[in-house]
Design a protein around this motif. Structure first.
Motif, PDB file in Angstrom:
ATOM      1  N   GLY A  35     -10.191   2.401  59.960  1.00  0.00           N
ATOM      2  CA  GLY A  35     -10.382   1.800  58.695  1.00  0.00           C
ATOM      3  C   GLY A  35     -11.531   2.559  58.063  1.00  0.00           C
ATOM      4  N   PRO A  36     -11.840   2.670  56.825  1.00  0.00           N
ATOM      5  CA  PRO A  36     -13.032   3.225  56.228  1.00  0.00           C
ATOM      6  C   PRO A  36     -14.456   2.670  56.545  1.00  0.00           C
ATOM      7  N   ASP A  37     -14.228   1.365  56.820  1.00  0.00           N
ATOM      8  CA  ASP A  37     -15.446   0.526  57.170  1.00  0.00           C
ATOM      9  C   ASP A  37     -15.916   0.566  58.564  1.00  0.00           C
ATOM     10  N   SER A  38     -15.197   1.350  59.206  1.00  0.00           N
ATOM     11  CA  SER A  38     -15.765   1.262  60.822  1.00  0.00           C
ATOM     12  C   SER A  38     -17.057   1.867  61.124  1.00  0.00           C
ATOM     13  N   GLY A  39     -17.619   1.453  62.243  1.00  0.00           N
ATOM     14  CA  GLY A  39     -18.959   2.233  62.628  1.00  0.00           C
ATOM     15  C   GLY A  39     -20.000   0.792  63.255  1.00  0.00           C
ATOM     16  N   TRP A  40     -20.836   1.568  63.728  1.00  0.00           N
ATOM     17  CA  TRP A  40     -21.628   0.885  64.568  1.00  0.00           C
ATOM     18  C   TRP A  40     -22.780  -0.045  63.579  1.00  0.00           C
ATOM     19  N   PHE A  41     -23.436  -0.924  63.872  1.00  0.00           N
ATOM     20  CA  PHE A  41     -24.178  -1.582  63.248  1.00  0.00           C
ATOM     21  C   PHE A  41     -25.452  -2.486  64.124  1.00  0.00           C
ATOM     22  N   PHE A  67     -34.690 -16.972  66.733  1.00  0.00           N
ATOM     23  CA  PHE A  67     -34.438 -15.559  66.651  1.00  0.00           C
ATOM     24  C   PHE A  67     -33.382 -14.957  67.293  1.00  0.00           C
ATOM     25  N   ARG A  68     -32.721 -13.952  66.857  1.00  0.00           N
ATOM     26  CA  ARG A  68     -31.746 -13.342  67.578  1.00  0.00           C
ATOM     27  C   ARG A  68     -31.696 -11.865  67.218  1.00  0.00           C
ATOM     28  N   VAL A  69     -31.401 -11.060  68.150  1.00  0.00           N
ATOM     29  CA  VAL A  69     -31.092  -9.511  67.786  1.00  0.00           C
ATOM     30  C   VAL A  69     -29.784  -9.183  68.196  1.00  0.00           C
ATOM     31  N   PHE A  70     -29.168  -8.414  67.629  1.00  0.00           N
ATOM     32  CA  PHE A  70     -27.767  -7.926  67.864  1.00  0.00           C
ATOM     33  C   PHE A  70     -27.081  -6.677  67.349  1.00  0.00           C
ATOM     34  N   GLY A  71     -26.192  -6.167  68.068  1.00  0.00           N
ATOM     35  CA  GLY A  71     -25.536  -4.910  67.829  1.00  0.00           C
ATOM     36  C   GLY A  71     -24.204  -4.914  67.872  1.00  0.00           C
ATOM     37  N   GLY A  72     -23.210  -4.212  67.484  1.00  0.00           N
ATOM     38  CA  GLY A  72     -21.994  -4.041  67.678  1.00  0.00           C
ATOM     39  C   GLY A  72     -21.319  -3.251  66.907  1.00  0.00           C
ATOM     40  N   TYR A  73     -19.905  -3.095  66.780  1.00  0.00           N
ATOM     41  CA  TYR A  73     -19.105  -2.137  66.211  1.00  0.00           C
ATOM     42  C   TYR A  73     -18.101  -2.780  65.304  1.00  0.00           C
ATOM     43  N   GLN A  74     -17.902  -2.536  64.230  1.00  0.00           N
ATOM     44  CA  GLN A  74     -16.882  -2.582  63.223  1.00  0.00           C
ATOM     45  C   GLN A  74     -15.632  -1.812  63.097  1.00  0.00           C
ATOM     46  N   PHE A  75     -14.504  -2.312  63.736  1.00  0.00           N
ATOM     47  CA  PHE A  75     -13.455  -1.589  63.744  1.00  0.00           C
ATOM     48  C   PHE A  75     -12.722  -1.185  62.561  1.00  0.00           C
ATOM     49  N   ASN A  76     -12.612  -1.990  61.477  1.00  0.00           N
ATOM     50  CA  ASN A  76     -12.267  -2.109  60.294  1.00  0.00           C
ATOM     51  C   ASN A  76     -12.796  -3.109  59.395  1.00  0.00           C
ATOM     52  N   LYS A  77     -12.369  -3.475  58.276  1.00  0.00           N
ATOM     53  CA  LYS A  77     -12.866  -4.332  57.445  1.00  0.00           C
ATOM     54  C   LYS A  77     -12.679  -5.832  57.701  1.00  0.00           C
ATOM     55  N   HIS A  78     -11.701  -6.041  58.703  1.00  0.00           N
ATOM     56  CA  HIS A  78     -11.461  -7.216  59.052  1.00  0.00           C
ATOM     57  C   HIS A  78     -11.928  -7.721  60.768  1.00  0.00           C
ATOM     58  N   PHE A  79     -11.968  -6.734  61.193  1.00  0.00           N
ATOM     59  CA  PHE A  79     -12.367  -6.939  62.764  1.00  0.00           C
ATOM     60  C   PHE A  79     -13.409  -6.223  63.366  1.00  0.00           C
ATOM     61  N   GLY A  80     -14.327  -6.825  64.155  1.00  0.00           N
ATOM     62  CA  GLY A  80     -15.367  -6.160  64.813  1.00  0.00           C
ATOM     63  C   GLY A  80     -15.768  -6.981  66.107  1.00  0.00           C
ATOM     64  N   ALA A  81     -16.708  -6.558  66.910  1.00  0.00           N
ATOM     65  CA  ALA A  81     -17.249  -6.973  68.183  1.00  0.00           C
ATOM     66  C   ALA A  81     -18.878  -6.991  68.073  1.00  0.00           C
ATOM     67  N   ASN A 122     -18.298 -11.824  51.333  1.00  0.00           N
ATOM     68  CA  ASN A 122     -17.370 -12.044  52.722  1.00  0.00           C
ATOM     69  C   ASN A 122     -17.590 -13.164  53.474  1.00  0.00           C
ATOM     70  N   ILE A 123     -16.597 -13.878  53.992  1.00  0.00           N
ATOM     71  CA  ILE A 123     -16.775 -14.764  55.046  1.00  0.00           C
ATOM     72  C   ILE A 123     -16.308 -14.413  56.249  1.00  0.00           C
ATOM     73  N   TYR A 124     -16.786 -15.002  57.300  1.00  0.00           N
ATOM     74  CA  TYR A 124     -16.465 -14.686  58.731  1.00  0.00           C
ATOM     75  C   TYR A 124     -16.620 -15.720  59.562  1.00  0.00           C
ATOM     76  N   GLY A 125     -15.831 -15.542  60.910  1.00  0.00           N
ATOM     77  CA  GLY A 125     -16.004 -16.431  61.846  1.00  0.00           C
ATOM     78  C   GLY A 125     -16.361 -15.602  63.029  1.00  0.00           C
ATOM     79  N   LYS A 126     -16.919 -16.285  64.173  1.00  0.00           N
ATOM     80  CA  LYS A 126     -17.009 -15.434  65.383  1.00  0.00           C
ATOM     81  C   LYS A 126     -16.550 -16.460  66.752  1.00  0.00           C
ATOM     82  N   LEU A 127     -16.323 -15.833  67.843  1.00  0.00           N
ATOM     83  CA  LEU A 127     -15.939 -16.476  68.805  1.00  0.00           C
ATOM     84  C   LEU A 127     -16.120 -15.701  70.151  1.00  0.00           C
ATOM     85  N   GLY A 128     -16.843 -16.297  71.085  1.00  0.00           N
ATOM     86  CA  GLY A 128     -16.955 -15.618  72.246  1.00  0.00           C
ATOM     87  C   GLY A 128     -17.558 -16.261  73.344  1.00  0.00           C
ATOM     88  N   MET A 129     -18.412 -15.579  74.345  1.00  0.00           N
ATOM     89  CA  MET A 129     -18.795 -16.334  75.251  1.00  0.00           C
ATOM     90  C   MET A 129     -20.601 -16.156  75.661  1.00  0.00           C
TER      91      MET A 129
END
Length: 204
Positions: A35-41, A67-81, A122-129
């Motif tokens: 997707g055109p919205d992919s990239g690191w953040f 407080f929290r610091v984070f980083g990840g990758y957006q695969f497309n406009k709908h999914f990321g990690a 946008n609205i979003y949800g997260k799930l993990g460990m």
């Protein structure tokens, strides 16, 4: 010889559009996957944590700054990690002659699902460990003080909303729960909720 040259030229003329179409098809398939919205953040958040514990019979300060610091990758406009580290603050419990503090920090790894609802919202949800480190320290009048620490792993999840000022910069407002943080060695386990505001920077 002239006929052979003409035939080769005709074959090349027919082949070029085919190659171009194949390349276009491959680009379309790649765009569909990433997707055109992919990239690191990267980003950071600050907010308030709430330790959901039973403080019956004692004075309990169950909220603190988190407080929290984070980083990840957006695969497309709908999914990321997303991978993050958070300091959840501390819980303070006291009663006559007794006082105790419980501090918690966590690493978390989550899948992120995003639903665009307007041009910049946008609205979003997260799930993990998560992997938590907890430390209990306390004192009892006449007996001195002591401490204990432990770690545990369990699930974490979140919901939130975001607003993008530009393709690079955005903000989030979210609620996140860390389920069953702690262990018997640190006085038992309990859920910790965090309400926070985050700033996100995307590398595009």
């Amino acid at each position: 010889m002239k006929k052979a040259t003409l035939a080769a030229a005709a074959a090349l003329a027919l082949a070029v559009p085919g190659v171009s179409m194949a390349q276009s098809s491959m680009d379309s398939m790649k765009s569909a996957v990433t997707g055109p919205d992919s990239g690191w953040f990267v980003g950071g958040s600050i907010g308030q944590s709430k330790f959901n514990v039973d403080c019956s019979g004692a004075s309990c300060d169950d909220t603190d700054t988190a407080f929290r610091v984070f980083g990840g990758y957006q695969f497309n406009k709908h999914f990321g990690a997303e991978l993050g580290y958070a300091d959840l603050g501390k819980l303070t419990v006291s009663s006559p002659g007794v006082s105790a503090d419980l501090k918690a920090t966590v690493w978390d790894l989550m899948a992120v699902g995003t639903l665009p609802i307007a041009d910049k919202f946008n609205i979003y949800g997260k799930l993990g460990m998560y992997r938590a480190d907890t430390k209990l320290s306390g004192s009892v009048a006449g007996f001195g003080s002591g401490s204990a620490s432990d770690n545990n792993t369990d699930i974490t999840y979140a919901i939130g909303a975001g607003y993008d000022f530009s393709k690079n910069l955005g903000v989030r407002a979210e609620w996140q729960r860390y389920s069953k943080v702690g262990s018997d060695n640190t006085g038992g386990d309990g859920d910790i909720d965090v309400y926070g505001i985050a700033v996100v920077y995307r590398f595009k």
